[in-house]
Enzyme design. Structure first.
Site, mmCIF file in Angstrom:
data_model
loop_
_atom_site.group_PDB
_atom_site.id
_atom_site.type_symbol
_atom_site.label_atom_id
_atom_site.label_comp_id
_atom_site.label_asym_id
_atom_site.label_seq_id
_atom_site.Cartn_x
_atom_site.Cartn_y
_atom_site.Cartn_z
ATOM 1 N N ASP A 72 0.812 -1.215 0.000
ATOM 2 C CA ASP A 72 0.000 0.000 0.000
ATOM 3 C C ASP A 72 0.849 1.270 0.000
ATOM 4 O O ASP A 72 2.035 1.249 0.296
ATOM 5 C CB ASP A 72 -0.970 0.021 1.192
ATOM 6 C CG ASP A 72 -0.273 -0.042 2.543
ATOM 7 O OD1 ASP A 72 0.694 -0.803 2.690
ATOM 8 O OD2 ASP A 72 -0.697 0.691 3.459
ATOM 9 N N GLU A 136 -0.094 -1.105 5.641
ATOM 10 C CA GLU A 136 0.975 -0.718 6.566
ATOM 11 C C GLU A 136 0.882 0.752 6.932
ATOM 12 O O GLU A 136 1.314 1.155 8.000
ATOM 13 C CB GLU A 136 2.340 -1.009 5.918
ATOM 14 C CG GLU A 136 3.524 -0.890 6.863
ATOM 15 C CD GLU A 136 4.076 0.516 7.008
ATOM 16 O OE1 GLU A 136 4.808 0.759 7.976
ATOM 17 O OE2 GLU A 136 3.792 1.387 6.166
HETATM 18 ZN ZN LIG Z 1 6.719 2.114 4.118
#
Ligand SMILES: [Zn+2]
Length: 371
Positions: A72, A136
Site C-alpha cells: 500500500d 501498513e
Molecule cells: Zn513504508
C-alpha cells in the site's frame, strides 16, 4: 498472460507497480497482479490471503530468509508542478535516472526488488519467503503482517528477515520502541472569581511540562549502533469554561525508547520520571523495540554482502517498523531497501533508479550464494 512482466529490470517493474494505484485498503488490483505474475513460476508456492500475497521456495536449504514489503501507499496527491503523482514519470534513463510518483520510495521500489528476485531466482542458495502485505500506512490493527503472523505462523519460520523499506541501501538495524502514556491531574472546580475555593488542575500539569522540557534523553549504544531516545508531550487537554477553575487536565506523552529496554522497563522509566507529581499515569499503547542483532552471523554476512565497498556504515533505525514484529517471533531482521525515507509520503516522492538496480543486484548475489 500477466500484465506484470517480472523479467524486466527492477527499475521498470517499479514503474509498472507504481502505475497500479494501491492506497491503503485498496490494494486488490495490485495484489491481483502480483499473485498472477508469481503463479507463473513453478519454483514458487504462492498463497493469497486477503489482499496480501505470500510466495516461497522450498528447496530444503539449510537457511530460510524472509523478504517483506507492503503493497500500500499513502493517498495519491498533486505534486508541486500541479500533476497527479500517479502514473509514474521517468526522468532520465532506466539505469541512472529518477522515477517520480506515489510510492516510488515507500516502498514500491523495494517491492519491485522482491518481485524480480522471486521470479528470477529459481535456485537460490537460501530458501526465501516473500511477503507482500497490505495496510501498513494506516492504524496498526489493520496492518496485515500482524494478522498473517498470527494465522499463518508456518510462513514466518525463518533465520533472518529483511524489510525492504527505503533506507538508501544502507542497512538499518533494529528499531526504537514507542509508548504513549496519559497523565491525569485532578483538582477542584470553582468559579474563577473565587478561585481560592478551587484547585487548578491545569496549573498542576505545569510541573510535568517543566520536567519534560528539562529531560535529557539517553543516547545509548546497543550491539554497536547508537540509538537516541525521546520523551515528549504530544497532547494536552483541560478546561471547563472561561470562568471556571478546571478540575482536570490530561497530558499525553510519547516515549521513544532504545532496544536495551523492554516495554516494562520503558513503563517503569516513564512512571519514575513523574513519580513525585500528583498525577495518575496510564499507558495507552505501546510497541516493543527490536535489537539490531548485527553481530549474529547471518546478519553480519548480509551487511558485508550488501554494503561492500560503500563508505557508509550500518545505522540504527529511528522510528518503529515491522522489523519489531519479526524480532518478537525470534527472527532477527533489518531494514534495507532502495529509496529515501525522507521523501516518503511527500507529493514529490521520487526514487533514484541506480539504487533500485544496485539493491536488486546485491540481494541477488547474497541470496544466490549458499554459505
Ligand atoms: Zn513504508
Amino acid at each position: 498472460m500477466s500484465g506484470l512482466d517480472l523479467t524486466q529490470s527492477a527499475a521498470r517493474v517499479t514503474a509498472a507497480i507504481v502505475d497500479i494505484e494501491s492506497e491503503s485498503g485498496n490494494e486488490k488490483a495490485l495484489a491481483d497482479a502480483v499473485e498472477e505474475a508469481l503463479r507463473q513460476y513453478p519454483h514458487l508456492e504462492v498463497l493469497r490471503d486477503g489482499d496480501s500475497v505470500l510466495a516461497r521456495t522450498d528447496l530444503g536449504r539449510a537457511e530460510r530468509v524472509i523478504l517483506a514489503g507492503h503493497l500500500d501507499t499513502v493517498p495519491i496527491a498533486v505534486d508541486s508542478t500541479g500533476r497527479r503523482n500517479v502514473p509514474s514519470l521517468l526522468e532520465g534513463d532506466w539505469e541512472t535516472g529518477t522515477l517520480r510518483g506515489c510510492g516510488t520510495s515507500d516502498m514500491k521500489a523495494g517491492v519491485a526488488v522482491q518481485l524480480v528476485l522471486a521470479a528470477t531466482l529459481a535456485d537460490p542458495g537460501r530458501d526465501v519467503t516473500y511477503v507482500f502485505y497490505e495496510c501498513e500506512e494506516v492504524e496498526a490493527e489493520r496492518n496485515s503482517l500482524g494478522r498473517l503472523i498470527r494465522t499463518r505462523p508456518e510462513w514466518f519460520a525463518a533465520d533472518f528477515a529483511v524489510l525492504l523499506e527505503p533506507s538508501n541501501n544502507i542497512v538499518e538495524g533494529g528499531c526504537q520502541g514507542t509508548m504513549r502514556a496519559r497523565l491525569t491531574f485532578r483538582g477542584a472546580r470553582s468559579h474563577s472569581a473565587r478561585s481560592w475555593l478551587g484547585d487548578n488542575a491545569i496549573h498542576k500539569a505545569g510541573a510535568a511540562l517543566r520536567r519534560l522540557a528539562e529531560y535529557r534523553p539517553r543516547r545509548v549504544e546497543v550491539e554497536g549502533l547508537e540509538f537516541r531516545e525521546g520523551l515528549n508531550a504530544v497532547g494536552i487537554t483541560g478546561g471547563v469554561a472561561g470562568n471556571v477553575i478546571p478540575d482536570e487536565c490530561s497530558l499525553v506523552v510519547n516515549f521513544r525508547f532504545a532496544p536495551d529496554r523492554s516495554q516494562a522497563d520503558a513503563e517503569r522509566h516513564v512512571r519514575e520520571v513523574f513519580a513525585d507529581l500528583d498525577a495518575e499515569i496510564a499507558v495507552t499503547d505501546s510497541a516493543p523495540a527490536a535489537r539490531p542483532g548485527l553481530h549474529l552471523p547471518l546478519a553480519a554476512e548480509f551487511v558485508s554482502a550488501v554494503m561492500a565497498g560503500m563508505p557508509e556504515e550500518p545505522t540504527a533505525k529511528f522510528g518503529w517498523t515491522d522489523v519489531a514484529r519479526f524480532a518478537e517471533l525470534g527472527v532477527p531482521g533489518v531494514n534495507y531497501g532502495p529509496g529515501d525515507g525522507s521523501l516518503a509520503h511527500k507529493p514529490d516522492e521520487t526514487v533514484d533508479l541506480e539504487q533500485v538496480v544496485r539493491c536488486a543486484e546485491r540481494m541477488r548475489s547474497w541470496l544466490g550464494s549458499a554459505s
